[in-house]
Design an enzyme around this catalytic site. Structure first.
Site, PDB file in Angstrom:
ATOM      1  N   GLU A 182      52.134 -70.702 -53.436  1.00 18.37           N
ATOM      2  CA  GLU A 182      52.533 -71.206 -52.337  1.00 18.37           C
ATOM      3  C   GLU A 182      52.364 -72.566 -52.082  1.00 18.37           C
ATOM      4  O   GLU A 182      53.229 -73.393 -51.666  1.00 18.37           O
ATOM      5  CB  GLU A 182      51.792 -70.339 -51.052  1.00 18.37           C
ATOM      6  CG  GLU A 182      52.561 -70.731 -49.831  1.00 18.37           C
ATOM      7  CD  GLU A 182      52.430 -69.477 -48.680  1.00 18.37           C
ATOM      8  OE1 GLU A 182      52.356 -68.306 -49.184  1.00 18.37           O
ATOM      9  OE2 GLU A 182      52.323 -69.828 -47.573  1.00 18.37           O
TER      10      GLU A 182
ATOM     11  N   ASP B  75      45.557 -68.653 -50.778  1.00 15.21           N
ATOM     12  CA  ASP B  75      45.020 -68.143 -49.632  1.00 15.21           C
ATOM     13  C   ASP B  75      44.078 -69.367 -48.957  1.00 15.21           C
ATOM     14  O   ASP B  75      44.538 -69.593 -47.614  1.00 15.21           O
ATOM     15  CB  ASP B  75      44.180 -66.918 -49.581  1.00 15.21           C
ATOM     16  CG  ASP B  75      45.215 -65.749 -50.357  1.00 15.21           C
ATOM     17  OD1 ASP B  75      46.115 -65.458 -49.787  1.00 15.21           O
ATOM     18  OD2 ASP B  75      44.669 -65.558 -51.367  1.00 15.21           O
TER      19      ASP B  75
HETATM   20  O1  TRH Z   1      46.225 -70.555 -56.511  1.00 15.16           O
HETATM   21  P1  TRH Z   1      47.382 -70.238 -56.379  1.00 15.16           P
HETATM   22  O2  TRH Z   1      48.306 -69.338 -57.311  1.00 15.16           O
HETATM   23  O3  TRH Z   1      47.792 -69.173 -55.039  1.00 15.16           O
HETATM   24  C1  TRH Z   1      48.482 -68.125 -54.853  1.00 15.16           C
HETATM   25  C2  TRH Z   1      49.305 -68.245 -53.842  1.00 15.16           C
HETATM   26  O4  TRH Z   1      48.865 -68.626 -52.617  1.00 15.16           O
HETATM   27  C3  TRH Z   1      50.129 -67.082 -53.811  1.00 15.16           C
HETATM   28  O5  TRH Z   1      51.159 -67.090 -52.733  1.00 15.16           O
HETATM   29  C4  TRH Z   1      49.117 -65.931 -53.154  1.00 15.16           C
HETATM   30  O6  TRH Z   1      49.545 -64.714 -52.884  1.00 15.16           O
HETATM   31  C5  TRH Z   1      47.919 -65.917 -54.357  1.00 15.16           C
HETATM   32  O7  TRH Z   1      47.695 -67.033 -54.323  1.00 15.16           O
HETATM   33  C6  TRH Z   1      46.988 -64.666 -53.639  1.00 15.16           C
HETATM   34  O8  TRH Z   1      48.543 -71.129 -56.247  1.00 15.16           O
HETATM   35  P2  TRH Z   1      48.802 -72.216 -54.827  1.00 15.16           P
HETATM   36  O9  TRH Z   1      49.205 -71.495 -53.331  1.00 15.16           O
HETATM   37  O10 TRH Z   1      49.508 -73.645 -55.198  1.00 15.16           O
HETATM   38  O11 TRH Z   1      47.147 -72.830 -54.631  1.00 15.16           O
HETATM   39  C7  TRH Z   1      46.731 -73.696 -55.033  1.00 15.16           C
HETATM   40  C8  TRH Z   1      45.813 -74.623 -54.416  1.00 15.16           C
HETATM   41  O12 TRH Z   1      45.110 -75.437 -55.278  1.00 15.16           O
HETATM   42  C9  TRH Z   1      46.832 -75.739 -53.504  1.00 15.16           C
HETATM   43  O13 TRH Z   1      46.054 -75.644 -52.447  1.00 15.16           O
HETATM   44  C10 TRH Z   1      46.698 -77.001 -54.354  1.00 15.16           C
HETATM   45  C11 TRH Z   1      45.274 -76.577 -55.171  1.00 15.16           C
HETATM   46  N1  TRH Z   1      44.794 -77.538 -56.202  1.00 15.16           N
HETATM   47  C12 TRH Z   1      43.864 -78.439 -56.023  1.00 15.16           C
HETATM   48  O14 TRH Z   1      43.135 -78.648 -54.906  1.00 15.16           O
HETATM   49  N2  TRH Z   1      43.116 -79.390 -57.174  1.00 15.16           N
HETATM   50  C13 TRH Z   1      44.067 -79.044 -58.256  1.00 15.16           C
HETATM   51  O15 TRH Z   1      43.642 -79.638 -59.342  1.00 15.16           O
HETATM   52  C14 TRH Z   1      45.103 -78.099 -58.478  1.00 15.16           C
HETATM   53  C15 TRH Z   1      45.819 -77.869 -59.804  1.00 15.16           C
HETATM   54  C16 TRH Z   1      45.454 -77.529 -57.382  1.00 15.16           C
END
Ligand code: TRH
Length: 397
Positions: free
Chosen positions: A294, A32
């Protein structure tokens, strides 16, 4: 209608400067705020908007943005004002309605803020930024207006998507150039490995896999197949929800940043969770990326490497049609055998069946070609921030 005193216009002084407020309620994980922060950064840096982000969970935000202070009600980072949205009714210390108001993922705006939107001399553009889905219906609902039941305000649904007629997905203007320069520079790659893993890159014979996922019952089978693989596998695991399973597999008490474990052909490294802007380099440094949710799902597509998606699970398996819709786009031009193998692997990673690594590996050249082709196809839909900015400007006229 509640009566609210006439308000000053937003703090933007220059006539063309667009002020934008983004409201983000963190439901779970990092997606989010991950999407909102990326959008905020793009609107500020690429479109010159004056952006303010209201976010209710500073702890989740700080993982992506370590310079964020947890104890400040209001702070400015990279030119973006961040307000701790500490309670649902809070709308900032001074009520100041922006030109463009984005409620992320149908979060509810503070009632006092909505009332003030209705009073504003120049009606703000109000957008509900929805979750990403690759399903076909998204194009029909993108940009649908929804009149407010009580106020003279219209909210417009803005749907991200992977196909034409949707809002697209976020892509920074400099992203391809940054990736190309990383990929073209052995020195950049070497520096990344030294900084992130603590040693030189592995030889070209190794397959490098990044693993960002929720808890996943299929991981043990996959780890075992990697141990038994004919080629060396180097596994890079950012600290998170899958780390416990990696630790258990290797018989370790934990798998925290800096940890390393080895069995058979598999060598695994635990990485610190990085600042959001640095996550892309992990995807570029890997041959295959396991991503989730996402935002990382989108970044894997721009990395133009084969990837495996752990979709955010929803009640009643509501996520499964979304998984298949994404597969249909992504695999559209793959030969049938590669398409089937890829689909089977994604389904196995999302709870149906066992992942077959050697089958996936066999199709790697076709998958790699398709990954690059798909990144070009997806780019045709346009960048979400650019699409959103363009739409908002037409409404503001
Ligand atoms: O963390 P998520 O599982 O988020 C999820 C999804 O958005 C889903 O659709 C939503 O409904 C739920 O949350 C509530 O996965 P996502 O979307 O990939 O977000 C992870 C974020 O973390 C992304 O912006 C990348 C970031 N990230 C870093 O900044 N550093 C890291 O080392 C890693 C592994 C990820």
């Amino acid at each position: 209608m509640s009566s609210v005193p006439p308000l000053p216009e937003s703090t933007s002084s220059a006539p063309d400067l667009i002020a934008c407020d983004i409201f983000c309620a963190v439901i779970d994980n990092f997606g989010d705020i991950g999407v909102c922060w990326r959008l905020a950064r793009q609107l500020a840096s690429e479109h010159g908007w004056q952006v303010r982000v209201f976010v209710d969970d500073l702890h989740a935000f700080q993982r992506l943005c370590p310079s964020l202070a947890l104890d400040l009600a209001r702070q400015t980072i990279a030119g973006i004002v961040v307000e701790h949205w500490h309670e649902p009714t809070h709308a900032g210390d001074t009520l100041d309605v922006a030109d463009v108001v984005i409620e992320a993922f149908a979060c509810e705006l503070p009632p006092v803020y909505v009332a003030a939107m209705a009073q504003r001399e120049r009606t703000p553009v109000w957008l509900n930024l929805e979750y990403l889905s690759a399903e076909d219906w998204v194009a029909d609902f993108h940009l649908r207006p929804s009149p407010h039941p009580r106020y003279p305000l219209t909210k417009t649904f803005f749907f991200p998507g992977l196909g034409p007629g949707t809002g697209g997905v976020l892509k920074e203007q400099q992203l391809d150039a940054a990736r190309a320069s990383f990929e073209a520079s052995p020195a950049a790659r070497e520096a990344w490995w030294l900084n992130s893993i603590g040693h030189a890159p592995p030889p070209a014979t190794a397959t490098v896999v990044s693993l960002f996922a929720y808890e996943n019952p299929a991981v043990d089978s996959l780890l075992q197949q990697w141990c038994d693989s004919a080629r060396p596998i180097v596994l890079l695991v950012p600290e998170g929800r899958i780390s416990g399973a990696i630790a258990r597999f290797f018989g370790l008490p934990g798998f925290a940043a800096g940890a390393t474990a080895e069995r058979g052909s598999l060598r695994a490294h635990a990485l610190a969770f990085t600042e959001q802007a640095n996550y892309d380099a992990l995807l570029w440094a890997s041959d295959i990326n396991f991503v989730r949710g996402e935002d990382s799902f989108v970044r894997a597509q721009w990395a133009a490497q084969p990837f495996v998606w752990h979709i955010y699970p929803q009640a009643d398996d509501a996520h499964l049609p979304k998984l298949d819709a994404a597969l249909a786009h992504y695999t559209r031009t793959l030969p049938a055998d590669a398409r089937d193998a890829f689909g089977r692997f994604w389904h196995a990673w999302n709870g149906a069946g066992q992942p077959d690594w050697s089958e996936f590996q066999r199709h790697y050249p076709a998958l790699k070609r398709r990954a690059a082709e798909w990144a070009d196809e997806l780019a045709q839909v346009g960048d979400l921030a650019g699409n959103l900015a363009l739409f908002a400007k037409t409404q503001l006229k």
